[in-house]
Design a protein around this motif. Structure first.
Motif, PDB file in Angstrom:
ATOM      1  N   ILE A 237       5.368  60.815 -18.771  1.00 41.51           N
ATOM      2  CA  ILE A 237       6.445  60.204 -19.559  1.00 41.51           C
ATOM      3  C   ILE A 237       6.003  60.032 -21.014  1.00 41.51           C
TER       4      ILE A 237
ATOM      5  N   PRO B 276       5.780  58.127 -25.764  1.00 39.04           N
ATOM      6  CA  PRO B 276       6.508  57.731 -24.565  1.00 39.04           C
ATOM      7  C   PRO B 276       8.017  57.813 -24.746  1.00 39.04           C
ATOM      8  N   GLY B 277       8.650  58.539 -23.815  1.00 38.49           N
ATOM      9  CA  GLY B 277      10.096  58.564 -23.761  1.00 38.49           C
ATOM     10  C   GLY B 277      10.772  59.663 -24.524  1.00 38.49           C
TER      11      GLY B 277
ATOM     12  N   TYR C  55      -2.245  49.904 -26.581  1.00 42.69           N
ATOM     13  CA  TYR C  55      -1.683  51.142 -27.116  1.00 42.69           C
ATOM     14  C   TYR C  55      -0.721  50.721 -28.220  1.00 42.69           C
TER      15      TYR C  55
ATOM     16  N   ASN D 209      -5.228  62.303 -11.381  1.00 46.89           N
ATOM     17  CA  ASN D 209      -4.632  61.117 -12.006  1.00 46.89           C
ATOM     18  C   ASN D 209      -3.297  61.396 -12.666  1.00 46.89           C
ATOM     19  N   GLU D 210      -3.186  62.565 -13.282  1.00 43.38           N
ATOM     20  CA  GLU D 210      -1.998  62.865 -14.093  1.00 43.38           C
ATOM     21  C   GLU D 210      -1.432  64.216 -13.694  1.00 43.38           C
TER      22      GLU D 210
ATOM     23  N   VAL E  16      10.949  54.263 -19.631  1.00 45.42           N
ATOM     24  CA  VAL E  16      11.453  55.495 -20.232  1.00 45.42           C
ATOM     25  C   VAL E  16      12.736  55.898 -19.517  1.00 45.42           C
TER      26      VAL E  16
ATOM     27  N   ARG F   1      -5.325  53.684 -18.833  1.00 44.31           N
ATOM     28  CA  ARG F   1      -4.077  53.537 -18.080  1.00 44.31           C
ATOM     29  C   ARG F   1      -3.698  54.932 -17.575  1.00 44.31           C
ATOM     30  N   PHE F   2      -3.669  55.111 -16.267  1.00 43.94           N
ATOM     31  CA  PHE F   2      -3.436  56.462 -15.751  1.00 43.94           C
ATOM     32  C   PHE F   2      -2.129  56.563 -14.983  1.00 43.94           C
ATOM     33  N   GLY F   3      -1.663  57.780 -14.849  1.00 37.57           N
ATOM     34  CA  GLY F   3      -0.495  58.064 -14.024  1.00 37.57           C
ATOM     35  C   GLY F   3       0.809  58.118 -14.789  1.00 37.57           C
ATOM     36  N   GLN F   4       0.747  58.012 -16.129  1.00 36.32           N
ATOM     37  CA  GLN F   4       1.993  57.973 -16.922  1.00 36.32           C
ATOM     38  C   GLN F   4       2.053  59.065 -17.995  1.00 36.32           C
ATOM     39  N   TYR F   5       1.131  60.011 -17.922  1.00 35.04           N
ATOM     40  CA  TYR F   5       1.107  61.049 -18.974  1.00 35.04           C
ATOM     41  C   TYR F   5       2.431  61.810 -19.032  1.00 35.04           C
TER      42      TYR F   5
ATOM     43  N   LEU G 107       0.927  52.202 -30.647  1.00 29.78           N
ATOM     44  CA  LEU G 107       2.113  52.929 -31.109  1.00 29.78           C
ATOM     45  C   LEU G 107       3.407  52.327 -30.558  1.00 29.78           C
ATOM     46  N   VAL G 108       3.425  52.013 -29.254  1.00 30.13           N
ATOM     47  CA  VAL G 108       4.622  51.375 -28.719  1.00 30.13           C
ATOM     48  C   VAL G 108       4.388  49.890 -28.453  1.00 30.13           C
ATOM     49  N   GLY G 109       3.178  49.415 -28.779  1.00 28.04           N
ATOM     50  CA  GLY G 109       2.924  47.976 -28.709  1.00 28.04           C
ATOM     51  C   GLY G 109       2.803  47.426 -27.304  1.00 28.04           C
ATOM     52  N   ILE G 110       1.984  48.078 -26.456  1.00 22.98           N
ATOM     53  CA  ILE G 110       1.769  47.520 -25.115  1.00 22.98           C
ATOM     54  C   ILE G 110       0.277  47.290 -24.870  1.00 22.98           C
TER      55      ILE G 110
ATOM     56  N   VAL H 174      10.088  49.205 -23.902  1.00 20.79           N
ATOM     57  CA  VAL H 174       8.787  48.817 -23.336  1.00 20.79           C
ATOM     58  C   VAL H 174       8.863  47.492 -22.577  1.00 20.79           C
TER      59      VAL H 174
ATOM     60  N   MET I 298       2.951  58.811 -21.969  1.00 22.10           N
ATOM     61  CA  MET I 298       2.075  57.646 -22.160  1.00 22.10           C
ATOM     62  C   MET I 298       0.614  58.082 -22.050  1.00 22.10           C
ATOM     63  N   PRO I 299      -0.130  58.001 -23.165  1.00 18.53           N
ATOM     64  CA  PRO I 299      -1.535  58.416 -23.108  1.00 18.53           C
ATOM     65  C   PRO I 299      -2.376  57.365 -22.392  1.00 18.53           C
TER      66      PRO I 299
ATOM     67  N   VAL J 257      -0.663  45.879 -18.155  1.00 15.15           N
ATOM     68  CA  VAL J 257       0.607  46.587 -18.298  1.00 15.15           C
ATOM     69  C   VAL J 257       0.423  47.953 -17.633  1.00 15.15           C
ATOM     70  N   MET J 258       1.206  48.243 -16.622  1.00 17.99           N
ATOM     71  CA  MET J 258       1.073  49.472 -15.855  1.00 17.99           C
ATOM     72  C   MET J 258      -0.378  49.709 -15.428  1.00 17.99           C
TER      73      MET J 258
ATOM     74  N   VAL K 221       9.010  65.599 -21.062  1.00 19.68           N
ATOM     75  CA  VAL K 221       8.993  64.299 -21.731  1.00 19.68           C
ATOM     76  C   VAL K 221       7.578  64.079 -22.252  1.00 19.68           C
TER      77      VAL K 221
END
Lengths: 81, 301, 323
Positions: free
Chosen positions: C24, B165-166, C131, B56-57, B240, C18-22, C133-136, B228, C26-27, C124-125, B161
């Motif tokens: 960048i 995020p970002g 989430y 997945n990651e 990002v 939410r997967f695939g964004q770690y 912290l960044v408000g999504i 975002v 994104m948890p 979202v994604m 990164v």
């Protein structure tokens, strides 16, 4: 005369003041009215008001400011007329 | 101009570790080096291309990388086997990539980070000086100005990164003997202004959002690294902005320019000043200062 | 529509994540106790990844403006529907105009409220998880508050089939079991002294009031690192390493341990010394502030077996229910 307890609704940290610079919400001997804010319990950076369940006089405050409390702990005792 | 070279780093055997039953962590080296980072990027790129079911990651880091997978789809030992195989087949000798060189205006000694750092003086190594004064002295500079000059004299490459995020971690593109190092705060702060330029270990960072942080604070940039809502120019593809392998060129600006850029960012009209170039590690290692000069010319001409 | 009359301590919309964004930063977010979340969805006939509410400590008060079928799982929380107690682990009918009122959790920390059709906030994604912290994700990326309105997905009105659903008590995992939370010791555990390495699994750790979705901050004996000349780029403190990605469930050691949870900071420069196995993150997520936790070292094989056993238990529950 009867005593009613104010219990902590959840585990957390008991606060006697709105913030460190301010005076405490109540002291022993203070008259309070039902619904009046008498303390806070903080958990996960959320703060939950603790309100007096009845009119009366603060008879005891069983916890220090910033002391750990469990859900159900009797934090404050109120003497009712 | 220095004619120093960057010596290639002979990496030790990679260390493979299971993070629970659903992560594998691979450390390429305990120490930071461009070689360790480029290898992490090259290997993770290969993993991504293999498109292994259940993974997945895929997260490259400074001198390591990590994958997360669904253990109901692929067994942890199989993931580890795949990673070893990919590592054996990945050679960074011929590794190069198209990089973006990005202009990052910075107001050093800005009022916002100054206010915050004064507020958290009790958590710092030196309660009586600023983060910049402390960093300058620790790295043998006579003045804060000389330290800032060194900080901006060569660009910084995004090597990871994350955290939030970002947030880009960046490694300055100079030989190790010219790199600066500073410790993090003794106790992390509970507050850091958004867009703070920080420095800790040997890494510069840009904090995307306001929040906790432990890096020394030097200044603030008016530009965003995270959007975002993806409404600003430059964020069409991703929320990002910086990617590993990008090159950030910190450029000191005065308050007037900071305000002007910030106004355009807030109006949604600011376009990033970027250029692209093929990044050739060999040429960079051979004469980094000259190579950086060429990158700078691509950006500003 | 579900109208929020009181938000509660911290109630958020969560699905499985939410997967695939770690990479960048994104948890995954998603339900902290994934097992309870899945059971709640199964009870009301939802897909396992439908969005539900995660209510922490003090639940929410919610007015339903349409007929619905709901189920509650996870932490024990007294919940009333127009004054009548609502059983947990059962599919329950709610009629338009009724109000659901959740009290403080009496055991465990997080209760899941699933509604047939799922909570229909935008993805979202690829996920509806909140989430903050960044408000999504979720509702405007934040915890619920008075006045919020949550749309319920289609399929909620025609859920007659699931109304008999309930899960027998013996199938429900205790939310606060006495046994240890299992970890695979590793990552940078070699950085600890032998005494501290033993202490990690011998000690009782107390959950602090800061423990939240980002991380479970624990309190206990001080652990010491082996002194060394720090590698280049790591930073000067013996707890520092050159910044790495943190596995979800990993135990990092700034001074006192923090177990990285689903709203994780995705990476950083503190040594990690082991990882809570995937099944037991659910258990840890139900530990309350001031409760204790101890870590039990297991092998990878044992972790995989625990996962298989959990999957079988979940499958048995799902099969016993009407879809």
């Amino acid at each position: 005369m009867a005593t009613e307890s104010v219990t902590a609704p959840m585990p957390g940290v008991f606060y006697r003041r709105p913030d460190p610079e301010e005076p405490p919400f109540v002291e022993v001997g203070d008259e309070v009215t039902e619904g009046e804010k008498v303390g806070l319990v903080g958990v996960m950076k959320n703060f939950h008001d603790i309100n007096a369940p009845t009119d009366g006089t603060i008879a005891a405050i069983n916890f220090e400011n910033e002391e750990a409390v469990e859900a159900g702990d009797e934090v404050i005792e109120i003497e009712t007329a | 101009m220095s004619d120093a070279r960057i010596e290639r780093t002979e990496l030790p055997d990679a260390r493979y570790e299971h993070g629970g039953d659903d992560h594998v962590f691979v450390e390429l080296d305990e120490s930071m080096s461009f070689d360790a980072n480029f290898r992490a990027m090259a290997i993770t790129q290969q993993i991504r291309e293999r498109d292994i079911e259940g993974i997945n990651e895929i997260a490259p880091a400074n001198a390591s990388y990590m994958v997360q997978f669904d253990p109901d789809v692929i067994r942890p030992e199989s993931v580890l086997g795949e990673l070893r195989e990919i590592a054996a087949e990945t050679d960074i000798e011929e590794y190069s990539w198209e990089t973006r060189i990005i202009d990052v205006p910075v107001l050093f000694r800005d009022p916002w980070t100054h206010e915050t750092l004064m507020e958290f003086r009790d958590r710092h190594q030196t309660p009586d000086s600023t983060d910049l004064e402390y960093s300058a002295e620790l790295n043998g500079f006579d003045s804060v100005e000389a330290f800032i000059d060194a900080f901006v004299s060569a660009p910084h490459m995004v090597t990871m990164v994350g955290f939030v995020p970002g947030l880009p971690w960046c490694f300055q593109m100079v030989p190790q003997e010219d790199q600066m190092e500073v410790p993090k705060y003794k106790q992390p702060r509970t507050d850091t202004p958004s867009r703070t330029i920080g420095f800790g270990g040997a890494f510069s960072v840009i904090y995307p959002v306001q929040g906790a942080g432990g890096y020394q604070m030097y200044g603030r940039t008016p530009i965003e690294v995270l959007d975002v809502d993806q409404e600003l120019p430059g964020f069409e593809e991703s929320m990002v902005f910086p990617n590993p392998g990008d090159i950030l060129n910190y450029r000191p600006v005065d308050r007037e320019e900071y305000d002007a850029v910030r106004e355009r960012v807030e109006a949604g009209t600011y376009e990033y000043d970027t250029a692209t170039a093929e990044f050739e590690p060999d040429e960079f290692f051979e004469s980094p200062y000259e190579y950086n000069e060429r990158l700078s010319e691509v950006l500003y001409e | 529509m579900m109208r929020i009359l009181e938000g509660g301590t911290s109630t958020t919309v969560q699905d499985l994540g939410r997967f695939g964004q770690y990479h960048i930063g994104m948890p995954p977010s998603g339900a902290m106790d994934q097992f309870s979340h899945r059971v709640a969805n199964a009870l009301v006939g939802n897909d396992e990844d439908a969005a539900a509410l995660e209510m922490t400590y003090q639940g929410s008060t919610i007015e339903f403006t349409e007929d619905a079928v709901i189920a509650l799982t996870g932490a024990e929380m007294p919940v009333e529907l127009d004054g009548e107690p609502v059983p947990m682990y059962s599919a329950v009918r709610v009629e338009a105009g009724q109000t659901l009122d959740a009290e403080f959790a009496t055991e465990g920390a997080r209760t899941y409220l699933a509604v047939a059709g799922g909570i229909d906030v935008p993805e979202v994604m690829g996920s509806r998880s909140t989430y903050t912290l960044v408000g999504i994700g979720g509702l405007e990326g934040r915890t619920l508050q008075e006045g919020d309105e949550l749309p319920v997905g289609d399929g909620g009105a025609d859920a007659e089939a699931v109304l008999g659903n309930s899960v027998a008590e013996e199938r429900v995992a205790g939310v606060a079991p006495e046994e240890g939370v299992r970890v695979i010791v590793g990552l940078f555990d070699y950085r600890l002294t032998d005494e501290s390495r033993a202490e990690l699994t011998d000690a009782e750790w107390t959950v602090t009031p800061e423990a939240d979705r980002v991380g479970y901050r624990l309190e206990g004996p001080e652990l010491d690192f082996v002194e060394r000349e720090q590698p280049f780029g790591a930073g000067t403190d013996p707890s520092n390493v050159v910044d790495v990605g943190y596995p979800i469930g990993s135990i990092q050691l700034p001074q006192q341990p923090i177990v990285v949870m689903r709203d994780a900071v995705t990476g950083g420069g503190y040594a990690t010394v082991g990882t809570v196995i995937s099944t037991d993150r659910d258990v840890l997520a139900q530990r309350r502030t001031h409760e204790t936790v101890s870590f039990e070292a297991v092998t990878l094989e044992e972790a995989v077996e625990a996962r298989t056993a959990r999957n079988e238990r979940l499958e048995a529950i799902v099969e016993s229910l009407d879809p």
